[in-house]
Design a protein around this motif. Sequence first.
Motif, short mmCIF file in Angstrom:
data_model
loop_
_atom_site.label_atom_id
_atom_site.label_comp_id
_atom_site.label_asym_id
_atom_site.label_seq_id
_atom_site.Cartn_x
_atom_site.Cartn_y
_atom_site.Cartn_z
N THR A 9 12.17 -11.93 9.39
CA THR A 9 13.34 -11.17 8.97
C THR A 9 13.11 -10.73 7.53
OG1 THR A 9 14.77 -12.54 10.37
CG2 THR A 9 15.83 -11.18 8.69
N LEU A 10 13.11 -9.42 7.32
CA LEU A 10 12.91 -8.91 5.96
C LEU A 10 14.04 -7.95 5.60
CD1 LEU A 10 11.66 -5.72 5.91
CD2 LEU A 10 9.70 -6.92 6.83
N VAL A 11 14.36 -7.93 4.32
CA VAL A 11 15.41 -7.08 3.79
C VAL A 11 14.77 -6.07 2.86
CG1 VAL A 11 17.56 -6.99 2.46
CG2 VAL A 11 17.10 -8.94 3.96
N THR A 12 15.11 -4.80 3.05
CA THR A 12 14.59 -3.74 2.21
C THR A 12 15.69 -2.73 1.95
OG1 THR A 12 12.81 -2.10 1.98
CG2 THR A 12 13.79 -2.35 4.15
N ARG A 13 15.47 -1.87 0.99
CA ARG A 13 16.43 -0.81 0.67
C ARG A 13 15.72 0.54 0.70
NH1 ARG A 13 21.45 -2.07 -1.32
NH2 ARG A 13 21.78 -4.28 -1.81
N GLY A 14 16.44 1.56 1.17
CA GLY A 14 15.86 2.89 1.21
C GLY A 14 16.74 3.83 2.02
N SER A 15 16.40 5.10 1.96
CA SER A 15 17.11 6.10 2.75
C SER A 15 16.69 5.98 4.21
CB SER A 15 16.79 7.50 2.22
OG SER A 15 15.41 7.78 2.37
N GLY A 70 17.09 -16.19 1.74
CA GLY A 70 17.09 -14.79 2.17
C GLY A 70 17.91 -14.65 3.43
N PRO A 71 18.48 -13.48 3.67
CA PRO A 71 19.35 -13.30 4.84
C PRO A 71 18.61 -13.48 6.16
CG PRO A 71 19.69 -11.53 3.25
CD PRO A 71 18.47 -12.28 2.81
N LEU A 72 19.28 -14.10 7.11
CA LEU A 72 18.83 -14.18 8.50
C LEU A 72 19.90 -13.51 9.35
CD1 LEU A 72 17.68 -17.91 8.64
CD2 LEU A 72 16.24 -15.90 8.31
N GLY A 73 19.48 -12.85 10.42
CA GLY A 73 20.46 -12.14 11.24
C GLY A 73 20.08 -12.15 12.70
N ILE A 74 21.10 -11.94 13.53
CA ILE A 74 20.90 -11.85 14.97
C ILE A 74 21.96 -10.91 15.53
CG2 ILE A 74 22.38 -13.84 15.48
CD1 ILE A 74 20.34 -14.60 17.67
N ALA A 113 0.82 -1.21 0.00
CA ALA A 113 0.00 0.00 0.00
C ALA A 113 0.85 1.26 0.00
CB ALA A 113 -0.93 -0.01 1.21
N ARG A 114 2.03 1.21 0.60
CA ARG A 114 2.89 2.39 0.70
C ARG A 114 4.07 2.35 -0.27
NH1 ARG A 114 0.12 1.46 4.95
NH2 ARG A 114 -0.62 3.16 6.29
N ASN A 115 4.04 1.40 -1.19
CA ASN A 115 5.04 1.32 -2.25
C ASN A 115 6.45 1.11 -1.70
OD1 ASN A 115 5.69 1.22 -4.98
ND2 ASN A 115 6.15 3.40 -5.09
N PHE A 116 6.57 0.36 -0.60
CA PHE A 116 7.87 -0.04 -0.08
C PHE A 116 8.25 -1.37 -0.71
CE2 PHE A 116 6.46 2.29 3.97
CZ PHE A 116 7.02 3.48 3.53
N ASN A 117 9.55 -1.57 -0.91
CA ASN A 117 10.02 -2.78 -1.57
C ASN A 117 10.56 -3.78 -0.56
OD1 ASN A 117 10.79 -4.43 -3.84
ND2 ASN A 117 12.91 -3.85 -3.41
N ILE A 118 10.27 -5.06 -0.77
CA ILE A 118 10.82 -6.14 0.04
C ILE A 118 11.74 -6.97 -0.85
CG2 ILE A 118 10.32 -8.20 1.40
CD1 ILE A 118 7.63 -7.06 2.09
N GLU A 119 13.03 -7.01 -0.51
CA GLU A 119 13.97 -7.82 -1.29
C GLU A 119 13.85 -9.30 -0.92
OE1 GLU A 119 17.98 -6.57 -1.25
OE2 GLU A 119 17.60 -4.75 -2.40
N SER A 120 13.71 -9.58 0.37
CA SER A 120 13.52 -10.97 0.81
C SER A 120 12.78 -10.95 2.13
CB SER A 120 14.86 -11.69 0.96
OG SER A 120 15.59 -11.16 2.05
N LEU A 121 12.12 -12.07 2.42
CA LEU A 121 11.33 -12.19 3.64
C LEU A 121 11.32 -13.64 4.09
CD1 LEU A 121 7.98 -10.46 4.41
CD2 LEU A 121 8.19 -12.90 4.78
#
Length: 222
Positions: free
Chosen positions: A106-112, A209-213, A84-92
């Motif tokens: 865990t989700l990966v996104t790009r943005g300022s 997709g990346p996992l992190g801790i 709805a807000r036009n945000f991108n998800i690279e992986s989830l």
Amino acid sequence: MPMAGCRRPNEGSRFRSVALRRRHSSRRIDYKEPNRIPFSFFLSPIDLHPKPIDRTMKDMRHIISILMENEPGALCRVANMFSARNFNIESLSVAPTEDDTLSRMTLVTRGSDAVVEQITKQLNKLVDVVKLFDLTEGVHVEREMMLIKVRAAGSDREEIKRLSDIFRGRILDVTGASYMIEVTGTSDKLDAFIRAVGDKFVLEVVRSGPLGIGRGERGLKI
């Protein structure tokens, strides 16, 4: 009856009020009622017309870890918010935690920084989200798993096996014409392995997709 060209005593103040309103019409202040000044008078043009978020400025990769209730529809609500807000998800990726009532996403996104700040604010508004934080804001460990099926026949079999050993991969399945290899590491390492093998040998790729801790005391706990 008043004489021609003369005004009643209160008419002068009325005309002065009209003139002042015309002179300051952009602020729409009624000078005859000084106690009813509109709130917009105190706002700057920036407040009245906020600058839109620049989505192209300093786009950085962010890994957001989310602790959420393990309920049907929770994942759908997160995906709908991004759409709805036009945000991108690279992986989830999402899976249950040690607590059966909670899941960790865990989700990966790009943005300022401004875009990521808006993403975290909107996620916190969702009823299913219990807690979240941006892993990339601190020291963390990141891993991704890839299963890759490659063509391996004749003399190419030894070369593919050698590349797998260099990248510390594991051969999980062997046929007369292919290998299935598991490679774990950072996203850059997995990309490098695909480039080393070459497009003509790659048959199929599946990535988690990346996992992190977070390292040390930094963690995502209730």
